[in-house]
Design an enzyme around this catalytic site. Structure first.
Site, PDB file in Angstrom:
ATOM      1  N   SER A  55      38.060  68.860  11.456  1.00  0.00           N
ATOM      2  CA  SER A  55      38.914  69.456  12.480  1.00  0.00           C
ATOM      3  C   SER A  55      40.373  69.074  12.258  1.00  0.00           C
ATOM      4  O   SER A  55      40.680  67.969  11.830  1.00  0.00           O
ATOM      5  CB  SER A  55      38.484  68.987  13.870  1.00  0.00           C
TER       6      SER A  55
ATOM      7  N   LYS B  78      30.687  68.236  15.849  1.00  0.00           N
ATOM      8  CA  LYS B  78      31.809  69.157  15.624  1.00  0.00           C
ATOM      9  C   LYS B  78      31.679  70.383  16.524  1.00  0.00           C
ATOM     10  O   LYS B  78      32.685  70.885  17.046  1.00  0.00           O
ATOM     11  CB  LYS B  78      31.849  69.580  14.152  1.00  0.00           C
TER      12      LYS B  78
ATOM     13  N   HIS C 126      32.784  69.307  19.881  1.00  0.00           N
ATOM     14  CA  HIS C 126      34.246  69.196  19.796  1.00  0.00           C
ATOM     15  C   HIS C 126      34.878  70.569  20.010  1.00  0.00           C
ATOM     16  O   HIS C 126      35.825  70.726  20.797  1.00  0.00           O
ATOM     17  CB  HIS C 126      34.649  68.628  18.435  1.00  0.00           C
ATOM     18  N   ASN C 127      34.366  71.574  19.313  1.00  0.00           N
ATOM     19  CA  ASN C 127      34.935  72.917  19.433  1.00  0.00           C
ATOM     20  C   ASN C 127      34.700  73.503  20.819  1.00  0.00           C
ATOM     21  O   ASN C 127      35.546  74.231  21.352  1.00  0.00           O
ATOM     22  CB  ASN C 127      34.348  73.831  18.366  1.00  0.00           C
TER      23      ASN C 127
ATOM     24  N   GLU D 185      37.208  72.042  22.936  1.00  0.00           N
ATOM     25  CA  GLU D 185      38.463  72.712  22.568  1.00  0.00           C
ATOM     26  C   GLU D 185      38.591  74.043  23.314  1.00  0.00           C
ATOM     27  O   GLU D 185      39.670  74.369  23.843  1.00  0.00           O
ATOM     28  CB  GLU D 185      38.471  72.941  21.059  1.00  0.00           C
TER      29      GLU D 185
END
Length: 486
Positions: free
Chosen positions: A131, A186, A189-190, A193
């Site tokens: 990222s 991940k 995480h996205n 986001e």
């Protein structure tokens, strides 16, 4: 080929090129390959010009022959079938103990499958989230590796050298867990986001449309916010976007069409939350907000006939309300991370992963899109209590939510009165109110389910785990759905 490079990389798009340059900056020799081989020449003549330890190769066979043992080949290609196709092309040129690394946004079940399949062939596989976008790849991304743990010692130095560093020098990269753990983290995480970006967009719309702030004034607001508790990469770039002018001197952001797309990771986060039964409501609303934005033509037509009734313009203290919005944004951001961590904890149980939740916060402290000072508090929370069930139960986050709550409720109420949609700000508050509720109306829901489907229920005056069925109509009998299979 006699080169014997430290690592090979396939896929010379923006992320791939910048990772190669980053590795080379840190003293690693890199062999590169691209399916369209002309891109190899273009890269060597342009971005990699003058670097004599970046080597161009023009076939998979040549790439494999150029690498030290155990070979390490990193794929920076489109997720899905393309990854599998490249793995199939690479395999005939590898030996037992060689390593394949997938650095794209692959779906975590694919990473689990690939780890297992390649292990049977004697090949070590890593699926890693990367990222930080173009700048992160070049100067230091957040790296979240998982897969076969036997591979980690062979790539640890490279990954941690090229990763972003926190203020104390810690690398924003550590082994996450087995099989699909890295890509799962991940993915979450996205998802966070998605939530962060939508929350900021709702704050922007409240100030622009509700308060009538100019882009210059918005620039000042986001500049001020970036100096305090909301200090983060996304607030920082929002500050810069508000000040960016088009060729005619007008703010560019005001000319950008209000439709947004997605690459799938936010949707996957929502699907996983449903599969695991975790109420990741804020991220779900952020994904749906993008879907609604894509219905541009329908929205334009609807705006001509659907009018908000009973709304009014803002008539209070603008400066005070801007502070209310800041506090509502901060409280909602806490809920976003809370839900993300709830999801990771449940996924860890489901998949047998031993996730280091404080370590994950550390990995997100630098390099990645959601990096912020806020993450340091999450790490501190898990350092104090590694078994913390929910971030909202940590003393620091309780204190913040406590002081933000009045403003949070004011903002949601005012947004309703103004007719301005705030799906994630309100979803965050509704989750908070639901989570803190000793009693929810699910008793009625269970009664309804038992009434029409004999699905049974538990009773408050009986031990947990005992199930009952009521003959609600007097004609349904006493057979419950749990006593037979259809």
């Amino acid at each position: 080929m006699k080169v014997q490079a430290d690592i090979g990389l396939i896929g010379l798009a923006v992320m791939g090129q910048n990772l190669v340059l980053n590795m080379n900056d840190h003293g690693y020799s890199v062999a590169v390959f691209n399916r369209t081989t002309s891109k190899v020449d273009d890269f060597l003549k342009d971005a990699a010009a003058g670097r004599d330890t970046i080597y161009g190769t023009y076939s998979i066979e040549e790439l494999a022959a150029s690498l030290k043992r155990p070979r390490k080949i990193m794929l920076m290609v489109k997720a899905g079938a393309v990854v599998d196709a490249f793995i199939d092309m690479i395999l005939p040129h590898l030996e037992e103990g060689d390593i394949i690394i997938d650095g794209g946004n692959s779906h975590f079940p694919d990473t689990t499958r690939r780890t297992r399949e390649l292990k049977e062939k004697g090949i070590l596989f890593i699926g890693t989230g990367v990222s930080g976008g173009e700048e992160g790849a070049r100067r230091g991304p957040s790296i979240m590796p998982g897969g076969n743990p036997e591979a980690w010692p062979h790539v640890k130095d490279i990954f941690q050298d090229i990763a972003a560093k926190t203020d104390d020098g810690s690398a924003c990269c550590e082994w996450v867990g087995s099989e699909g753990a890295g890509h799962y983290v991940k993915m979450v995480h996205n998802g966070i986001e998605y939530g962060d970006m939508q929350l900021i967009c709702e704050a922007y719309q409240l100030m622009a449309e509700g308060l009538g702030l100019s882009y210059e004034e918005l620039h000042e607001v986001f500049s001020e916010w970036n100096k305090g508790e909301l200090d983060s990469y996304l607030i920082e770039i929002t500050r810069d976007i508000m000040a960016f002018k088009d060729e005619d001197g007008e703010p560019l952001v005001g000319k950008i069409l209000d439709t947004a797309g997605q690459k799938g990771t936010g949707k996957w986060t929502g699907i996983s939350s449903l599969d695991l039964g975790v109420p990741v409501t804020l991220i779900g609303e952020a994904v749906f907000a993008r879907a609604l934005s894509a219905m541009k033509e329908e929205r334009v037509e609807a705006s001509k006939v659907l009018k908000a009734v009973g709304t009014h313009s803002f008539s209070g203290d603008k400066k005070a309300f801007i502070e209310d919005i800041r506090q509502a944004l901060l409280a909602s951001k806490i809920v976003s991370y809370t839900q993300g961590y709830m999801l990771m904890r449940e996924a860890a149980k489901e998949n047998g992963w031993d996730l280091n939740y404080g370590g994950i916060a550390l990995m997100w402290r630098g390099g990645c899109i959601i990096r912020s000072v806020f993450l340091g508090k999450i790490k501190e929370a898990f350092d104090k209590d590694s078994e913390l069930n929910n971030l909202l139960l940590d003393d620091y986050f309780q204190e913040v939510i406590g002081r933000c709550q009045t403003s949070w409720r004011k903002v949601i109420t005012q947004a309703v009165n103004l007719g301005i949609p705030v799906p994630t700000l309100s979803a965050a508050l509704m989750f908070f109110d639901g989570y803190r509720s000793k009693r929810l109306p699910a008793n009625l829901l269970q009664a309804q389910r038992d009434y029409f489907g004999a699905h049974t229920f538990e009773r408050t005056d009986k031990p947990r785990g005992e199930f009952f069925h009521a003959n609600w109509t007097g004609t349904g009998g006493n057979v419950a759905s749990g006593t037979y299979e259809v």
